[in-house]
Design an enzyme around this catalytic site. Structure first.
Site, PDB file in Angstrom:
ATOM      1  N   GLU A  66       0.913  -1.764  -0.128  1.00  0.00           N
ATOM      2  CA  GLU A  66      -0.250  -0.167  -0.093  1.00  0.00           C
ATOM      3  C   GLU A  66       0.821   1.277  -0.168  1.00  0.00           C
ATOM      4  O   GLU A  66       0.496   2.372  -0.807  1.00  0.00           O
ATOM      5  CB  GLU A  66      -0.607   0.175   1.001  1.00  0.00           C
ATOM      6  CG  GLU A  66      -2.009   1.288   1.165  1.00  0.00           C
ATOM      7  CD  GLU A  66      -3.060   0.810   2.347  1.00  0.00           C
ATOM      8  OE1 GLU A  66      -3.242   0.107   2.914  1.00  0.00           O
ATOM      9  OE2 GLU A  66      -3.080   2.382   3.365  1.00  0.00           O
ATOM     10  N   ASP A  67       1.830   1.226   0.746  1.00  0.00           N
ATOM     11  CA  ASP A  67       2.560   2.674   1.160  1.00  0.00           C
ATOM     12  C   ASP A  67       3.860   2.479   0.424  1.00  0.00           C
ATOM     13  O   ASP A  67       4.788   3.440   0.296  1.00  0.00           O
ATOM     14  CB  ASP A  67       2.816   2.473   2.318  1.00  0.00           C
ATOM     15  CG  ASP A  67       1.560   2.890   3.024  1.00  0.00           C
ATOM     16  OD1 ASP A  67       0.559   2.893   2.789  1.00  0.00           O
ATOM     17  OD2 ASP A  67       1.386   2.664   4.830  1.00  0.00           O
TER      18      ASP A  67
END
Ligand code: MN
Length: 717
Positions: free
Chosen positions: A96-97
């Protein structure tokens, strides 16, 4: 090397050192207590991967990002979870990051199971045409659906959320409140549903602390202060229980425990209680070896302290939905303090703390006790799948999940399809008040799913409720017997209090005017400075307020009246005109429970602060100062039903009560209640209450009933 670069480097070195010291080494230490070496190796590999991926990222708290997955991993390691879960939690934010890292990379490096879990907890990218709420709802749906593939997804998500909640202080206010609310709405209930009480308790307290910091602080301090005062008592209970169990040869661990702040808060809110009224703030847990020891320990506990019989639950024979098993009982401890006791075996205790997580716990997962939560979780998830199919859109689906997560609540709909959340057992009255106070105040009946029902009917999930109102209708005190929500209860009480205020003012006015006439002052001619002077002397802001205080008995009418005399006149003309009781005054006129006056009896009134006037019979032995009594008399057209108490002696045989009841019914009354005073030998001694219109009615009733052969004596009490 220039200074900024040097300082950046220093920071990095410091972070790395810190991380090694507090982070991975500590995690490894825990893992070494239960995982084989090759599995620890893989977990460390996942850590290194995550460390590299998050390098340069920092959290809002200022620390290096890696601390977050690491802290979440330590939470799960303390629960002794398997290495797949631990790898996944370390990698949970990577896709996600971190740019350039795809799910395939995770699958390739750490296997498909880890990739599935990481995918499940990764949020969806927000599409340009979506609102933030829609995007959030979609991510939660994704998470729930991923759970059906691998339940470990939720363990990772809960550990992630728990650590985020612990470090929420760094977030801006609005975001903090939103996350706290979501935690209380979704994640804490999921933890409860899956039986992971360990997570549930902490998530709830952190949720409350972030949503209502002030309330949380006050409550925490008060609970601490109460428990400080009761420390010795609790120690005494613990010692005594341990001793008795030992005497009976049961090996048991007795531990004291304090309920989490949120559960105390919820109880206060739901039942509208003050903190000191939540008596069972503390509990004890007795942990034994075998199931039959549980029941023996229960017997010993009941022998040591008196139990409250209606507060006993056998969750061993009837396990909770999430697999929880225990015996629950409440004892009356020293000084009358209620003490909740849970009794369970070690296995049950383990399940109670870890719930479904127990299934993946190292070397514990194989016990039969831990299968129940697993099966229950599967059932719940298949429910969730069914809801997903039936839901119109994502937000709808999340609403349904919330409904399902709160077994103590019902969700009903307005005719326009608006959803209202009510406590279980709520009635149309609760619903009406939850829509609008005025709707509740005017409620006369309700249509539930288009059928007319009484207002006391219990509502069920999903019903559509329509309230029928009348402008002449107003709340009824008997509603308090069946409403469930705090809002309805408070609104009804408030209405009745205002009603009482009105009645008090009317009565106060009559009392004051009577007293004024008695001293020769015409109430109608009172005006101007005489009124103002009198009010100033009495320290009352207005006549209305004076009436109210006289009516409620806070002021004596004859004394107040004197302030309205012209200053020149001192003599008091006393033409006694007693106040008439009409029987319809309602809340500000009460009838003495000691003597039960009925129309026709000689009576006098006693002004009682806060209650208004209490009517007693002249012959009543009630003591009061001479000027506290007011002269009263029955109005000629007095109406109503009046309660009287009768005492009956008769032959103690079956049928006595039936014959008496028949006779009383035929005299036009009914028995309201019966109490039996133990008679001697074959003589029954009964007290009962009946409602009569007046003294003549009562006399007829007594005369008639006395004629019965079984009745030896019947007298008014
Ligand atoms: Mn995270």
């Amino acid at each position: 090397m220039d200074v900024p670069v040097l300082s950046r480097l220093n920071t990095r070195i410091r972070t790395t050192l810190l991380t090694r010291e507090l982070g991975i080494d500590a995690l490894k230490g825990t893992l070494e207590t239960y995982l084989p070496r090759h599995e620890i190796y893989d977990v460390v590999r996942a850590y290194n991967f995550s460390f590299a991926a998050h390098e340069g990222q920092t959290r809002k708290t200022g620390e290096a990002y890696i601390f977050h997955p690491l802290a979440a991993a330590r939470i799960l390691a303390e629960m002794r979870l398997d290495y797949t879960t631990l790898m996944a939690v370390l990698l949970h934010d990577v896709v996600e990051d971190c740019d350039g890292i795809e799910l395939e990379d995770i699958g390739h490096e750490f296997g498909p199971e880890v990739a599935t879990i990481v995918d499940g907890v990764s949020k969806l990218n927000r599409a340009s045409d979506q609102t933030q709420n829609e995007a959030r709802a979609k991510s939660i749906r994704k998470l729930l659906l991923a759970m059906t593939q691998d339940l470990r997804v939720i363990l990772v998500k809960l550990a992630d959320r728990l650590h985020n909640m612990r470090t929420l202080g760094a977030m801006p206010d609005k975001k903090r409140r939103r996350i706290a609310q979501e935690t209380l709405d979704i994640y804490a209930p999921i933890a409860q549903r899956l039986g992971i009480y360990k997570f549930q308790r902490e998530l709830e307290d952190l949720g409350l602390a972030n949503l209502y910091p002030k309330r949380f602080e006050v409550l925490t301090k008060s609970v601490a202060s109460i428990s400080g005062k009761r420390k010795n008592m609790l120690r005494e209970v613990e010692r005594k229980l341990s001793e008795k169990l030992k005497e009976e040869g049961i090996s048991a661990t007795v531990v004291g425990r304090q309920k989490n702040i949120f559960s105390i808060y919820r109880k206060m809110k739901e039942k509208n209680l003050k903190l000191l009224q939540v008596m069972d703030l503390y509990g004890f847990r007795i942990i034994v070896d075998r199931v039959d020891d549980c029941y023996r320990a229960l017997g010993i506990a009941h022998h040591t302290y008196r139990p409250i019989s209606e507060e006993f639950d056998d969750f061993i024979a009837n396990a909770k939905m999430n697999g929880y098993q225990s015996l629950h009982t409440t004892l009356i401890g020293p000084a009358g303090v209620k003490i909740e006791v849970q009794i369970r075996t070690r296995d049950m205790h383990h399940v109670a703390e870890a719930g479904i997580a127990a299934h993946w716990q190292y070397k514990i997962g194989a016990t039969s006790a831990s299968k129940t939560p697993q099966i229950q979780a599967r059932e719940w998830l298949s429910n969730v799948m069914a809801m997903e199919e039936g839901a119109a859109n994502t937000e709808d689906f999340i609403e349904h999940v919330k409904v399902d997560l709160y077994p103590d609540e019902v969700y009903v709909f307005t005719p326009k399809g608006q959803i209202h959340r009510l406590p279980r057992g709520a009635t149309p009255i609760d619903f009406a008040y939850s829509v609008h106070t005025e709707l509740g105040n005017r409620c006369v009946a309700a249509r539930v799913d288009h059928n007319l029902v009484p207002v006391s009917e219990k509502l069920k999930n999903g019903q559509q409720v329509e309230i029928i109102t009348s402008s002449h209708s107003y709340p009824n005190a008997t509603w308090l017997n069946f409403v469930r929500s705090a809002k309805a209860r408070a609104s009804i009480r408030n209405y009745l209090k205002n009603l009482q205020d009105d009645e008090a003012k009317r009565l106060g006015r009559r009392l004051l005017e009577k007293s004024l006439r008695e001293i020769g002052v015409s109430p109608r001619r009172l005006r101007g400075s005489r009124v103002n002077d009198a009010l100033a002397e009495l320290n009352e802001p207005s006549m209305e307020e004076l009436y109210r205080n006289v009516g409620l008995g806070n002021r004596m009418a004859p004394l107040a009246a004197r302030h309205f005399l012209p200053t020149t006149r001192k003599s008091v003309a006393a033409t006694a005109m007693p106040l008439e009781v009409e029987g319809t005054e309602g809340l500000v006129v009460e009838y003495g429970r000691c003597c039960h006056p009925v129309p026709g009896d000689a009576i006098r009134g006693l002004v009682d602060a806060g209650r208004g006037i209490v009517i007693h019979r002249n012959r009543c032995k009630r003591k009061a100062g001479k000027d506290e009594w007011v002269e009263v008399t029955w109005a000629p057209d007095v109406s109503g039903d009046f309660l009287v108490e009768l005492r009956l002696k008769g032959e103690d045989r079956r049928g006595l009560l039936a014959q008496v009841a028949k006779e009383i019914a035929e005299s036009g009354s009914n028995i309201e209640s019966v109490r039996s005073i133990t008679g001697e030998g074959r003589v029954a001694d009964l007290r009962f209450s009946v409602l009569v219109r007046d003294k003549a009615h009562l006399t007829r009733l007594i005369r008639r009933t006395r004629r019965l052969e079984v009745v030896e004596d019947l007298t008014r009490h």
